[in-house]
Design a protein around this motif. Structure first.
Motif, PDB file in Angstrom:
ATOM      1  N   LEU A 263       0.824  -1.209   0.000  1.00 27.24           N
ATOM      2  CA  LEU A 263       0.000   0.000   0.000  1.00 27.24           C
ATOM      3  C   LEU A 263       0.859   1.261   0.000  1.00 27.24           C
ATOM      4  N   VAL A 264       1.906   1.260   0.812  1.00 27.92           N
ATOM      5  CA  VAL A 264       2.772   2.439   0.917  1.00 27.92           C
ATOM      6  C   VAL A 264       3.419   2.761  -0.427  1.00 27.92           C
ATOM      7  N   TYR A 265       3.959   1.752  -1.113  1.00 30.48           N
ATOM      8  CA  TYR A 265       4.644   2.001  -2.381  1.00 30.48           C
ATOM      9  C   TYR A 265       3.681   2.285  -3.532  1.00 30.48           C
ATOM     10  N   ALA A 266       2.382   2.023  -3.322  1.00 28.74           N
ATOM     11  CA  ALA A 266       1.396   2.310  -4.372  1.00 28.74           C
ATOM     12  C   ALA A 266       0.858   3.737  -4.290  1.00 28.74           C
ATOM     13  N   ILE A 267       1.221   4.468  -3.236  1.00 27.45           N
ATOM     14  CA  ILE A 267       0.744   5.850  -3.071  1.00 27.45           C
ATOM     15  C   ILE A 267       1.257   6.704  -4.230  1.00 27.45           C
ATOM     16  N   ARG A 268       0.350   7.525  -4.776  1.00 24.69           N
ATOM     17  CA  ARG A 268       0.741   8.407  -5.887  1.00 24.69           C
ATOM     18  C   ARG A 268       0.716   9.872  -5.446  1.00 24.69           C
ATOM     19  N   ASP A 269      -0.472  10.359  -5.112  1.00 26.19           N
ATOM     20  CA  ASP A 269      -0.628  11.749  -4.655  1.00 26.19           C
ATOM     21  C   ASP A 269      -0.896  11.714  -3.157  1.00 26.19           C
ATOM     22  N   TYR A 270       0.165  11.906  -2.369  1.00 22.24           N
ATOM     23  CA  TYR A 270       0.043  11.688  -0.915  1.00 22.24           C
ATOM     24  C   TYR A 270      -1.022  12.575  -0.294  1.00 22.24           C
ATOM     25  N   ASP A 271      -0.965  13.873  -0.555  1.00 25.42           N
ATOM     26  CA  ASP A 271      -1.897  14.806   0.089  1.00 25.42           C
ATOM     27  C   ASP A 271      -3.338  14.524  -0.301  1.00 25.42           C
ATOM     28  N   LYS A 272      -3.559  14.251  -1.586  1.00 29.76           N
ATOM     29  CA  LYS A 272      -4.918  13.968  -2.053  1.00 29.76           C
ATOM     30  C   LYS A 272      -5.468  12.701  -1.418  1.00 29.76           C
TER      31      LYS A 272
END
Length: 483
Positions: A263-272
């Motif tokens: 899940l962590v490495y699949a993050i794209r737009d952190y804030d969104k």
């Protein structure tokens, strides 16, 4: 242990492990709390906090497993507290039992509510015109509790089969989610992303914000006392119950870390994604697209439903045992067993009803519901700490076949220390500024529970409840066996 048999021993070693593994439920725990961790510490705390807390929970589990081997009963924690106390056995047993009862009910309610929330997220993805409301969440939760109660009403064999299925659902589901997140997205975060730190809790102290992030793992690792509660229905319980506890924690620690990294490495737009209503769902949508995300969301929902079913089973056995010793109002009702199914049917419906009562405030306020179910973790872990603490004070502890040997007291001290630290964290403010909607009501809810238990104890219970009841000598008890 001094009780006539009223429950059938249908749980094998795998079944006993399965109930705790299902209640811990890495998919349910990680997906329901991942968003909080994104704000409280970010990837650094989500990953390395998972490793650290998993080790601490292994200490707690090992201490509990040693006690489970010595006292394999449905009463589990409150029974062992009464047996391990040097003085005031009734009081130690009383408070442990009520903390465990409240924690168990809160766990069943919280899991059902989380499942209902994700079901609504799926419905909104499938039909964009669908309106997500708090009232519908409560109604869906009530329907989930009804189905789970019906499943628990039938034979122990059915529950065992469902738990076996749930283990494979969790393992296969985890593999599917991880593989899809590893293969499908066009790009992933860099390897160093696991060291990324975020503090969006509102508190300026970064250490405090990161410490709050440890609650993600603590929330996930609850309910492994389920193996203990199912002792009277497990073959060779003095060995299989403690092994069930340790295997459930160990396997969950490893598989949970793999899922967390995916899940962590699949993050794209952190804030969104951190600001979304359901951050892990938004991560799936951004990384995989809506269609694939919906399929994976069904796996998550299924895991949550299995988790709630196992939660209710464990909750029911605690009610059955506590009532058997006369510690609950209407005890005669709640410890009765159906002659047809050999299950405590009335206790099942009491567990479902109490869980529904905790869910009802969510009709008007999500904050009120969150405050009540926060007691789940604090209540459970404090009930874990009491018998471990009492075992440390006892010089002549008689271990069962599964024991820690000379390491028992050292492991117990670490376990109690961690429980105290994590319980304090759960009762501290979790967001700033502190307002009516962000205030952590968990300490108030816990204080109310302890106040009621204390008033009740001094008003009447201390004169009639002296802790676990013995029905006679082993030969006399054997003659009373009802199965």
């Amino acid at each position: 242990m001094g009780y006539p048999r009223k429950l059938t021993r249908r749980f094998r070693a795998f079944d006993n492990f399965a109930i705790s593994f299902t209640i811990i439920n890495i998919i349910s725990g990680i997906f329901s709390s991942f968003g909080f961790g994104m704000a409280a510490g970010g990837p650094r705390v989500l990953v390395f906090g998972w490793i650290a807390v998993s080790v601490m929970v292994l200490f707690v589990g090992a201490s509990m497993a040693e006690i489970a081997s010595a006292y394999p009963t449905s009463g589990a924690l409150y029974f062992s507290a009464g047996k391990l106390a040097k003085r005031h056995r009734g009081a130690w047993s009383w408070y442990t039992g009520w903390l465990n009862f409240v924690g168990q009910v809160g766990g069943t309610a919280a899991t059902g509510y989380a499942a209902a929330t994700f079901i609504q997220a799926f419905l909104a993805m499938q039909w964009p015109s669908y309106q997500v409301t708090e009232q519908r969440t409560v109604l869906i939760t009530a329907a989930i509790l009804l189905v789970q109660a019906l499943a628990n009403t039938y034979t122990v064999h059915l529950v065992a089969v469902m738990n076996r299925i749930s283990v494979w659902w969790l393992l296969v589901g985890m593999v599917v989610i991880v593989v899809v997140l590893a293969v499908e997205p066009s790009h992933h975060q860099s390897a160093s992303f696991v060291t990324h730190f975020v503090n969006d809790t509102g508190f300026t102290n970064a250490l405090y914000g990161g410490m709050l992030g440890l609650l993600v793992t603590s929330w996930t690792f609850t309910g492994f006392d389920g193996s203990f509660h199912m002792s009277e229905e497990t073959v060779r319980a003095t060995v299989n119950a403690p092994r069930g506890i340790m295997r459930a924690i160990g396997y969950s620690a490893v598989t949970g870390l793999i899922l967390m990294l995916a899940l962590v490495y699949a993050i794209r737009d952190y804030d969104k994604e951190a600001g979304a209503a359901a951050p892990p769902v938004q991560i799936l949508v951004d990384a995989l697209g809506t269609s694939t995300a919906k399929v994976l969301l069904l796996i998550v929902i299924g895991a949550m439903l299995f988790c709630g079913l196992a939660n209710m089973t464990s909750n029911t056995r605690q009610i059955f045992a506590f009532s058997r010793d006369g510690a609950m109002p209407g005890s005669r009702w709640w410890h009765s067993v159906s002659p047809r199914t050999r299950t405590p049917v009335k206790a099942v419906w009491l567990a479902a009803a109490c869980s529904l009562v905790l869910v009802i405030p969510g009709w008007w306020s999500h904050t009120a519901f969150t405050a009540v179910v926060s007691v789940n973790v604090v209540g459970l872990f404090l009930s874990y700490a009491v018998p471990i603490f009492l075992r440390l004070r006892l010089d002549d502890f008689q271990p069962g076949p599964w024991h820690l040997g000379r390491w028992g007291k050292m492991v117990g001290r670490v376990a109690v220390t961690w429980i105290v630290i994590s319980s304090v964290l759960f009762m501290l403010p979790h967001a700033s500024p502190i307002t009516a909607t962000s205030f952590n009501y968990a300490p108030i809810a816990l204080a109310v529970v302890l106040l009621i238990a204390t008033v009740w104890w001094f008003a009447s219970a201390r004169r009639r409840f002296q802790g676990p009841v013995s029905y006679g000598r082993p030969d006399e008890v054997a003659a009373m066996d009802l199965i």
